[in-house]
Design an enzyme around this catalytic site. Sequence first.
Site, PDB file in Angstrom:
ATOM      1  N   ARG A 232       0.872  -1.178   0.000  1.00 42.72           N
ATOM      2  CA  ARG A 232       0.000   0.000   0.000  1.00 42.72           C
ATOM      3  C   ARG A 232       0.908   1.227   0.000  1.00 42.72           C
ATOM      4  O   ARG A 232       1.960   1.229   0.665  1.00 42.72           O
ATOM      5  CB  ARG A 232      -0.873   0.041   1.255  1.00 42.72           C
ATOM      6  CG  ARG A 232      -2.089  -0.866   1.227  1.00 42.72           C
ATOM      7  CD  ARG A 232      -3.156  -0.385   0.253  1.00 42.72           C
ATOM      8  NE  ARG A 232      -4.323  -1.248   0.233  1.00 42.72           N
ATOM      9  CZ  ARG A 232      -4.473  -2.325  -0.539  1.00 42.72           C
ATOM     10  NH1 ARG A 232      -3.519  -2.684  -1.373  1.00 42.72           N
ATOM     11  NH2 ARG A 232      -5.590  -3.033  -0.505  1.00 42.72           N
ATOM     12  N   GLU A 261      -3.487   7.772  -3.443  1.00 42.79           N
ATOM     13  CA  GLU A 261      -4.217   7.343  -4.650  1.00 42.79           C
ATOM     14  C   GLU A 261      -5.587   8.020  -4.692  1.00 42.79           C
ATOM     15  O   GLU A 261      -6.229   8.139  -3.644  1.00 42.79           O
ATOM     16  CB  GLU A 261      -4.400   5.808  -4.633  1.00 42.79           C
ATOM     17  CG  GLU A 261      -3.111   5.083  -4.904  1.00 42.79           C
ATOM     18  CD  GLU A 261      -3.249   3.560  -4.811  1.00 42.79           C
ATOM     19  OE1 GLU A 261      -4.374   3.047  -4.924  1.00 42.79           O
ATOM     20  OE2 GLU A 261      -2.213   2.909  -4.623  1.00 42.79           O
ATOM     21  N   HIS A 279      -1.837   0.583  -9.554  1.00 45.36           N
ATOM     22  CA  HIS A 279      -2.457  -0.380  -8.625  1.00 45.36           C
ATOM     23  C   HIS A 279      -3.124  -1.523  -9.406  1.00 45.36           C
ATOM     24  O   HIS A 279      -4.333  -1.749  -9.290  1.00 45.36           O
ATOM     25  CB  HIS A 279      -3.465   0.319  -7.705  1.00 45.36           C
ATOM     26  CG  HIS A 279      -3.681  -0.412  -6.413  1.00 45.36           C
ATOM     27  ND1 HIS A 279      -3.996   0.212  -5.227  1.00 45.36           N
ATOM     28  CD2 HIS A 279      -3.646  -1.755  -6.128  1.00 45.36           C
ATOM     29  CE1 HIS A 279      -4.144  -0.698  -4.272  1.00 45.36           C
ATOM     30  NE2 HIS A 279      -3.930  -1.902  -4.796  1.00 45.36           N
TER      31      HIS A 279
HETATM   32  P1  NAP Z   1      -0.979 -11.753   4.412  1.00 44.68           P
HETATM   33  O1  NAP Z   1      -0.936 -13.164   3.932  1.00 44.68           O
HETATM   34  O2  NAP Z   1      -1.794 -11.439   5.616  1.00 44.68           O
HETATM   35  O3  NAP Z   1       0.529 -11.279   4.618  1.00 44.68           O
HETATM   36  C1  NAP Z   1       0.884 -10.091   5.233  1.00 44.68           C
HETATM   37  C2  NAP Z   1       2.127 -10.363   6.059  1.00 44.68           C
HETATM   38  O4  NAP Z   1       2.582  -9.119   6.601  1.00 44.68           O
HETATM   39  C3  NAP Z   1       1.858 -11.316   7.241  1.00 44.68           C
HETATM   40  O5  NAP Z   1       2.825 -12.308   7.251  1.00 44.68           O
HETATM   41  C4  NAP Z   1       1.972 -10.389   8.454  1.00 44.68           C
HETATM   42  O6  NAP Z   1       2.499 -11.029   9.601  1.00 44.68           O
HETATM   43  C5  NAP Z   1       2.966  -9.367   7.957  1.00 44.68           C
HETATM   44  N1  NAP Z   1       2.905  -8.140   8.755  1.00 44.68           N
HETATM   45  C6  NAP Z   1       1.816  -7.534   9.255  1.00 44.68           C
HETATM   46  N2  NAP Z   1       2.176  -6.442   9.952  1.00 44.68           N
HETATM   47  C7  NAP Z   1       3.525  -6.384   9.893  1.00 44.68           C
HETATM   48  C8  NAP Z   1       4.484  -5.487  10.421  1.00 44.68           C
HETATM   49  N3  NAP Z   1       4.122  -4.452  11.181  1.00 44.68           N
HETATM   50  N4  NAP Z   1       5.797  -5.735  10.159  1.00 44.68           N
HETATM   51  C9  NAP Z   1       6.162  -6.802   9.415  1.00 44.68           C
HETATM   52  N5  NAP Z   1       5.291  -7.678   8.884  1.00 44.68           N
HETATM   53  C10 NAP Z   1       3.985  -7.468   9.116  1.00 44.68           C
HETATM   54  O7  NAP Z   1      -1.516 -10.801   3.261  1.00 44.68           O
HETATM   55  P2  NAP Z   1      -1.270 -10.928   1.686  1.00 44.68           P
HETATM   56  O8  NAP Z   1      -2.384 -11.658   1.069  1.00 44.68           O
HETATM   57  O9  NAP Z   1       0.125 -11.376   1.465  1.00 44.68           O
HETATM   58  O10 NAP Z   1      -1.427  -9.384   1.271  1.00 44.68           O
HETATM   59  C11 NAP Z   1      -0.544  -8.408   1.801  1.00 44.68           C
HETATM   60  C12 NAP Z   1      -0.955  -7.021   1.369  1.00 44.68           C
HETATM   61  O11 NAP Z   1      -0.648  -6.818   0.003  1.00 44.68           O
HETATM   62  C13 NAP Z   1      -2.451  -6.711   1.448  1.00 44.68           C
HETATM   63  O12 NAP Z   1      -2.866  -6.374   2.752  1.00 44.68           O
HETATM   64  C14 NAP Z   1      -2.599  -5.558   0.480  1.00 44.68           C
HETATM   65  O13 NAP Z   1      -2.455  -4.316   1.151  1.00 44.68           O
HETATM   66  C15 NAP Z   1      -1.452  -5.756  -0.491  1.00 44.68           C
HETATM   67  N6  NAP Z   1      -1.916  -6.133  -1.841  1.00 44.68           N
HETATM   68  C16 NAP Z   1      -1.680  -5.307  -2.875  1.00 44.68           C
HETATM   69  C17 NAP Z   1      -2.072  -5.659  -4.151  1.00 44.68           C
HETATM   70  C18 NAP Z   1      -1.815  -4.754  -5.312  1.00 44.68           C
HETATM   71  O14 NAP Z   1      -2.643  -4.716  -6.206  1.00 44.68           O
HETATM   72  N7  NAP Z   1      -0.698  -4.063  -5.358  1.00 44.68           N
HETATM   73  C19 NAP Z   1      -2.740  -6.868  -4.368  1.00 44.68           C
HETATM   74  C20 NAP Z   1      -2.969  -7.687  -3.278  1.00 44.68           C
HETATM   75  C21 NAP Z   1      -2.556  -7.307  -2.015  1.00 44.68           C
HETATM   76  P3  NAP Z   1       1.675 -12.163  10.382  1.00 44.68           P
HETATM   77  O15 NAP Z   1       1.897 -13.406   9.572  1.00 44.68           O
HETATM   78  O16 NAP Z   1       2.306 -12.200  11.724  1.00 44.68           O
HETATM   79  O17 NAP Z   1       0.245 -11.743  10.401  1.00 44.68           O
HETATM   80  C1  GLV Z   2      -5.116  -5.026  -3.712  1.00 42.32           C
HETATM   81  O1  GLV Z   2      -4.487  -4.044  -3.508  1.00 42.32           O
HETATM   82  C2  GLV Z   2      -5.634  -5.868  -2.703  1.00 42.32           C
HETATM   83  O2  GLV Z   2      -5.500  -5.565  -1.511  1.00 42.32           O
HETATM   84  O3  GLV Z   2      -6.235  -6.895  -3.080  1.00 42.32           O
END
Ligand code: NAP
Ligand code: GLV
Length: 317
Positions: A232, A261, A279
Amino acid sequence: MATIVIATAMFPEVVERLERAGHGVEVREGGLPPEALAQVEALIVPLSLKVGADLLGQAPKLRVVANLGVGVDNIDLRAAAERGVAVANTPEVLTEATADLGWALLLAVARRIVEADRDLRAHGFPGWTFLPPHLGVDVHGKALGVVGFGRIGQAVARRGRGFGMDILYASRSPKPEAERALSARRVPLDELLAETDFVVLCVPLTSETRHLIGERELRLMKREAILVNIARGPVVDEGALVRALREGWIRGAGLDVFEEEPQVHPGLLDLPNVVLTPHIGSATEATRRRMADLAADAVLAVLSGRTPPNLVPLPAA
Ligand code: NAP
Ligand code: GLV
């Protein structure tokens, strides 16, 4: 029969599926005026829509908000909990597409693909030269730093193994299984920033991760390092990043997300060493179809009294 509002353009098949289940469906791309909210029982929203206490307050019959995205920082979860509104998101189905986009940005910046393409179109093919103007950096065999080692972070790291990279990660909690599978090493964030050549941000936006990467962190990075943000925008202090890129504290950046954004920091737009995408992490047709189906599943589940698997845990009301 419930009223479902979809606050973005949607695949017709998904609208038809909701209608076939006996519900009234309105697709509203231009915002949600009060009259659209008065009767709504289920909302499917793009993650660009802020779902705050004010919006929820105008929707007294609302039972579920299904977010078209995994990140739910656009939704006031406390306000939803207080009103008994369920929140669902679209995890898993977008993991690989988002990791692919992260890698597309990483490679584009490392190999200066966008600059080279722009120059070829503007000036024609220059002929093969031994020292071309677009000398890049190696990716294979380098050190990859993944910040946030969840679903997407691990998918980014898996691709790094294919490039023969050393994988370091910083995450809130240890991931021993993934460490073993990917030969990854958990290190403190400062160490990761100082030791890796490519840093990919994969954390959710929370109060702890806002400006996780600011001037101090950017100055810890190697001068040849490349930062990729597919998390983000507000995870990075964009003003500090512009200074870092202008003054050469780091080599370059690939950004899919921005602090304000849909605005993009004007300082980023004229820098040659950044690649910017609007994005589009999950924006492949197949992934967007899976996300839409998952959002529809969640709405249908809640409307028929079932719990969808992708329910977001809410804080105690
Ligand atoms: P996820 O599986 O929940 O992974 C997020 C990871 O970040 C978890 O391992 C979490 O730790 C860790 N985390 C949380 N807070 C933290 C901190 N303060 N310091 C270090 N690590 C921390 O989520 P995901 O599915 O991978 O998605 C992650 C993020 O990507 C989403 O929330 C979204 O904002 C972003 N995203 C962006 C796009 C895009 O279009 N660019 C698309 C999809 C997602 P824990 O395991 O301990 O909970
Ligand atoms: C995209 O940014 C998502 O959080 O799925």
